[in-house]
Every structure is written in C-alpha cells, then in structure tokens.
Design an enzyme around this catalytic site. Structure first.
Site, PDB file in Angstrom:
ATOM      1  N   ILE A  20      35.067   8.980 109.148  1.00  0.00           N
ATOM      2  CA  ILE A  20      34.805  10.408 109.341  1.00  0.00           C
ATOM      3  C   ILE A  20      33.682  10.609 110.353  1.00  0.00           C
ATOM      4  O   ILE A  20      33.745  11.497 111.213  1.00  0.00           O
ATOM      5  CB  ILE A  20      34.439  11.080 108.005  1.00  0.00           C
ATOM      6  CG1 ILE A  20      35.612  10.988 107.011  1.00  0.00           C
ATOM      7  CG2 ILE A  20      34.046  12.531 108.224  1.00  0.00           C
ATOM      8  CD1 ILE A  20      36.834  11.764 107.424  1.00  0.00           C
ATOM      9  N   PRO A 190      16.983   0.220 101.115  1.00  0.00           N
ATOM     10  CA  PRO A 190      18.327  -0.318 101.392  1.00  0.00           C
ATOM     11  C   PRO A 190      18.687  -0.256 102.874  1.00  0.00           C
ATOM     12  O   PRO A 190      19.313  -1.185 103.406  1.00  0.00           O
ATOM     13  CB  PRO A 190      19.238   0.586 100.556  1.00  0.00           C
ATOM     14  CG  PRO A 190      18.375   1.070  99.436  1.00  0.00           C
ATOM     15  CD  PRO A 190      17.025   1.251 100.055  1.00  0.00           C
ATOM     16  N   VAL A 241      28.764  17.107 102.289  1.00  0.00           N
ATOM     17  CA  VAL A 241      29.165  18.496 102.529  1.00  0.00           C
ATOM     18  C   VAL A 241      30.469  18.760 101.793  1.00  0.00           C
ATOM     19  O   VAL A 241      31.194  17.826 101.417  1.00  0.00           O
ATOM     20  CB  VAL A 241      29.326  18.785 104.041  1.00  0.00           C
ATOM     21  CG1 VAL A 241      27.975  18.796 104.733  1.00  0.00           C
ATOM     22  CG2 VAL A 241      30.243  17.764 104.704  1.00  0.00           C
ATOM     23  N   CYS A 379      60.519  12.098 102.690  1.00  0.00           N
ATOM     24  CA  CYS A 379      61.044  10.734 102.636  1.00  0.00           C
ATOM     25  C   CYS A 379      61.811  10.517 101.322  1.00  0.00           C
ATOM     26  O   CYS A 379      62.896  11.062 101.144  1.00  0.00           O
ATOM     27  CB  CYS A 379      59.913   9.730 102.840  1.00  0.00           C
ATOM     28  SG  CYS A 379      60.480   8.056 103.234  1.00  0.00           S
ATOM     29  N   HIS A 515      58.046  11.880 107.896  1.00  0.00           N
ATOM     30  CA  HIS A 515      56.721  12.160 107.320  1.00  0.00           C
ATOM     31  C   HIS A 515      55.979  13.171 108.194  1.00  0.00           C
ATOM     32  O   HIS A 515      55.170  12.788 109.047  1.00  0.00           O
ATOM     33  CB  HIS A 515      55.907  10.869 107.214  1.00  0.00           C
ATOM     34  CG  HIS A 515      56.379   9.939 106.148  1.00  0.00           C
ATOM     35  ND1 HIS A 515      55.872   9.943 104.868  1.00  0.00           N
ATOM     36  CD2 HIS A 515      57.338   8.979 106.171  1.00  0.00           C
ATOM     37  CE1 HIS A 515      56.489   9.023 104.140  1.00  0.00           C
ATOM     38  NE2 HIS A 515      57.385   8.426 104.908  1.00  0.00           N
ATOM     39  N   GLU A 517      53.532  14.975 107.504  1.00  0.00           N
ATOM     40  CA  GLU A 517      52.090  15.021 107.241  1.00  0.00           C
ATOM     41  C   GLU A 517      51.287  14.290 108.307  1.00  0.00           C
ATOM     42  O   GLU A 517      50.111  14.594 108.533  1.00  0.00           O
ATOM     43  CB  GLU A 517      51.766  14.444 105.856  1.00  0.00           C
ATOM     44  CG  GLU A 517      51.992  12.946 105.696  1.00  0.00           C
ATOM     45  CD  GLU A 517      53.390  12.569 105.217  1.00  0.00           C
ATOM     46  OE1 GLU A 517      53.537  11.484 104.622  1.00  0.00           O
ATOM     47  OE2 GLU A 517      54.318  13.362 105.447  1.00  0.00           O
TER      48      GLU A 517
END
Length: 546
Positions: A20, A190, A241, A379, A515, A517
């Site tokens: 991301i 860390p 967020v 599908c 597909h 998507e």
C-alpha cells in the site's frame, strides 16, 4: 529513458503495508506527471502463487498477459494507471528455475552455480528489465528484513545501489513504531534494531516509513533520525487510517514525493490529487447502505477475495452507497439452508476450486433466482448458476460440472480442451495437464448480446476481461438451456465459449466466466459491479416500500 529505482523493504513484523505504501507513493508520483511502475519480488520457492492456497496466501491476481501474481499487484493497479504484467512479479522459485534451466543447457560453460553471482545477477536483470520505459520503478521486496529467504533479493538491490548510484536509487524502509499503553508512549527501539539489521547487510535506508496506530510525535521522529542516520524530513509517520485511499494525501502532506523528486533530479509538475480527494469524499458521504452476501469457501481470510471486496466498495462509491459485505460460508448454506441468506440486498458468488461447499453456492443461486434477489456470479459463480438453472428449470435434475462429478448424466460444465487466446493462437489442455499455469488465463475479448443487461452495463457490444479457469459451459447443452430461458449474453472471440449468462425476467441476475474484479479501480469502478450494486440498492428500496 533513464529509469530511477525505489527499493521498498520492511522490518520488525510482516503485514505492515509495504504494498500500500509503495502504491501510494506511485500514485503521488503519477499525479506529478511521471510514468511509474511497481514490481513485487517474492521470496517464497513457489514459481508463482497460482497453486497456493487462498487461505494462506490470499487471492491470486491475474494480469492482462495472463500472469498469476501476488495480490499486491492488485493494489498497484488500483492506485496507478500503469497495467501490470508478468515482469512485475517474480519469486525465488522462478529465479532458481530459470537459472537451473540455463545451467542444464550449458549456458554457464561449466561454472559452479552460486547465489552470488548467478542468482543475484538473474534478479538484477529482471529488476532492470521491469523498469525499462518508465521514469520511476518502485520495487517492493517481500518478507521482513532478517528472514533468510529474502537475503538474495536484498543482496541484489544492494549491488544495484552501488552499480546505478545514488542519483538513480533510493532505499525506503517500513518499520513498526508501537505504542505501549502501560508506558504511555511510542517505542522507537524496534525501528532502530531493524535499521541496524538492514545496515549490517550493506543497505542504508534513505527514507523511513514509520507505521503505527497514531502519528509519531516530532521528538520521536528526531530521535529516530539521530539513531538511524536518516534525515529528519525523511522520517515519515504513517498512522492507521480508515481508508487506504487516504494514504497518498498523508504521504504527500509530509513531502515524501518532493524528497524523491529532488533526490533523482526530476523535473515535473506539482501533484494533483483531486481524483483521490473525490474518492475520499464519496467514501465519507454515502447516501445509504446495501448489504451484499458473499457466498464462498475461503471466507476465513477475506484477502482471498481482495479484489472482489475492493470492487464492491468502488461500485458503492459510484452509486453513493456504502457496501457492507456479509461473508457466508457456502457449507453453512448447505447445513442451515436459506435462513442464512435472509436480509440481503444481493448475493455474489465468487470464483473458487474444488467440490467443498459447491452445493451451498448452487443453493444461493437458486435462492436469488426464486426471490428476484440481485445475483452476480464470477467464474465458478457463473457455473453454479448455470447448474442450478439446468437442474431446476431446464429439467436436467442431476446436472453438474465434471470438475465435481465425472459421472453426471448432464455434464453442463466441462473441462475446456481447446480455445483461442488473445493473439489468435489455439491453446489445448487435457486432464493430465499440470495445475500450475495451464488454465485459460489473461485478457480475452467477449462479444455481448445486443439488448442484454451485460451490453447495457458496458455500453457497447464487446468487452475485454481477464480469465482464470479450466472449466466452461458444455456447448452440447446450450440450445436446451436457451430454450428453457437462459440468456447467453457473452461469447468468446470465436463465439465457441460462453462468457456470460443472465436471466430475462429477473431484476438483475448476471454472471460471467471471467474475473471483472481485476479491472475495477476506485477512480473508475467497473460497469458490472456498478450495475450489481445499483440493482441491490433498488431491491432494498422496493422492500422498504412493501
């Protein structure tokens, strides 16, 4: 064109959101007019994710050219306009496979094959090739610094940093800066240890992206800068967020793109994030809510349906409604019946493999058909809808797919043995073919039936969508199914394979073998998902009137 490379690594823990973060930075750079691509280097030994369990790895994202890739490539395509291809994702397994193939051919002239230089050279060649033709290539290294599996990739990008120089490479490291409630403060240790680990293998990060559930205070950023030897302005706070589409603006507000542009000496305009601002506004201001029941078999890990989840959200943006997804195990439908399907505004049955839970999906399709509930099959979701129709409308009581019952008297769905690919070449498969990489994969042209809901959605007579399947509608039963009222609204380029089906006398019952998507984005949505969510919203309003 001289390509600049940004290498993204992660430390402390996995699942920090490297993909991301990389995609968000790419979105900002693209908004500045730069041509950007993103690559994902995965350290696992599998050649690709195609045969990996969705409940372990998440969904397999299929590119236009038919590569079965990591789900992060879906994030990349949803954030930037550049289309991914097989050069954008490769694994340790693929690298070793190619190096060993060369060794068997004698390409190395009898040399002893070693990780350095042979494996690292192969990795570097792929990174350079993947970045060609772009202003900036962002390269995400899978795994966590310190993992033994990632070492060849980290060594390769270290070498590239030396070979290409500082004006063409930048190292960005994501770490965790946790908040300890007992102490009432964030902890930077860390991050310090993670950077120490990275520096021990020869990589000094130029940018630190500090993940946490809250913004990092200025004094802690200064501390991280001091102990990690990174400029304070290059210590970026990336808090949690409620929408991933807010992250480009969050990174932009801290000047990350300015830092990159200055480092590389790039001349470009200021970032225009107005499209992303519009997405965020639509997401925050819905005019209603619809509940979609997703009936599947991998629901214990929602990432198994990542692109479907996102596509439904995108369709909600276009329809100005929020979409709540209710995950329903198809085996629960088998056990409890229609009671688990009550209270829904629409049913979506996504793709999947194997017999487990298939009867529950068939039952869900029947429920949607009989109750005029909007249905969207993807599908396998198309195949179960067709099987249900064959059994209960067309008079073929024991109809099934040969994937699940080879002895069925009505094999309305069967193995595809031959088809024409996007370049006009004839592809052939048989029962004994390997599982990996042998399906009908990638973008394929689909002809749409004039006047159908599919044609109305796409606003045209054709579409191009991505496929990932081995089984198709058996042409032997097409005429009988049509006579019973099933509409074949989409056919392959040679018109030999059924790509879409729908019902005439139903508010919205549409299914596709492909597909869709994979091509939905937050800025553009997808016509089929938009049509489905619109139908679900209309169904809800009809119910309220009653």
């Amino acid at each position: 064109m001289t390509t600049r490379y940004i290498f993204v690594t992660g430390g402390v823990v996995s699942s920090l959101g490297k993909g991301i973060a990389a995609a968000s930075l790419a979105a900002i750079l693209e908004a500045r007019g730069l041509n950007v691509t993103i690559m994902k280097l995965d350290p696992y030994i599998n050649v690709d994710p195609g045969t990996m369990s969705p409940t372990q790895h998440g969904e397999v994202f299929v590119t236009e050219d038919g590569a079965e890739t990591d789900l992060d490539l879906g994030h990349y395509e949803r954030f930037i306009r550049t289309k991914m291809n097989r050069r954008n994702n490769f694994t340790t397994g693929r690298i070793y496979e190619e190096v060993l193939r060369k060794e068997r051919r004698g390409d190395y002239l009898g040399a002893t094959i070693q990780v350095i230089p042979h494996i690292t050279n192969a990795i570097k060649e792929k990174v350079i090739a993947g970045g060609e033709g772009h202003d900036v290539a962002i390269v995400e290294i899978g795994g966590t610094v310190g993992d033994i599996e990632s070492l060849p990739f980290l060594e390769s990008i270290r070498q590239l940093g030396v070979e290409l120089g500082r004006d063409r490479t930048l190292f960005m490291h994501l770490t965790l800066v946790p908040f300890l409630g007992a102490a009432g403060e964030v902890k930077t240790k860390p991050t310090q240890h993670s950077v120490k680990e990275l520096r021990s293998i020869g990589i000094a990060p130029d940018v630190l992206i500090c993940r946490g559930d809250r913004a990092i205070p200025a004094n802690e950023r200064a501390k991280i800068s001091l102990f990690c030897n990174v400029e304070e302005r290059a210590v970026i706070s990336l808090k949690d967020v409620d929408s991933i589409y807010k992250i480009p603006a969050l990174l932009r507000s801290q000047g990350l793109d300015d830092l990159v542009v200055k480092r590389f000496g790039l001349e470009c305009r200021e970032a225009d994030l107005s499209e992303w601002e519009n997405v965020i506004y639509q997401e925050a201001n819905p005019n209603g809510e619809v509940v979609i029941g997703m009936v599947g078999k991998y629901i214990e890990l929602p990432d198994a349906y990542k692109s479907v989840n996102e596509a439904l959200k995108h369709a909600g943006l276009k329809n100005r409604v929020s979409v709540t997804i209710k995950y329903i195990d198809s085996q629960t439908v088998e056990a409890k019946g229609d009671e688990v399907l009550q209270g829904l505004d629409g049913i979506l049955v996504p793709g999947g493999f194997g017999e487990r839970g298939v009867e529950g999906k068939i039952q869900a399709a029947k429920f949607a058909r009989e109750n005029n509930l909007p249905y969207f099959g993807i599908c396998l979701g198309m195949q179960v809808a067709l099987i249900e129709f064959a059994r209960n409308v067309a008079g073929m009581a024991d109809a099934h797919s040969t994937e699940f019952n080879k002895e069925t008297p009505f094999p309305v769905v069967g193995l595809i043995t031959e088809w024409v690919d996007e370049e006009g070449n004839v592809e052939q498969r048989h029962e004994a073919s390997d599982l990996g990489g042998t399906m009908r994969l990638g973008a394929q042209l689909c002809h749409l039936l004039e006047g159908s809901k599919a044609a109305q959605a796409y606003k045209g007579n054709s579409c191009v969508e991505r496929h990932r399947h081995r089984y198709e509608v058996n042409n032997k039963y097409r005429e009988r199914l049509e006579q019973a009222g099933l509409v074949f609204s989409g056919l392959s380029s040679d018109r030999k394979l059924v790509e879409m089906i729908e019902l005439k006398d139903h508010p919205w019952f549409v299914a596709g073998q492909f597909h869709p998507e994979f091509t939905s984005t937050p800025r553009d949505g997808h016509p089929l998902f938009e049509g489905f969510v619109a139908a679900a919203s209309a169904h809800q309003k009809r119910d309220l009137k009653k």
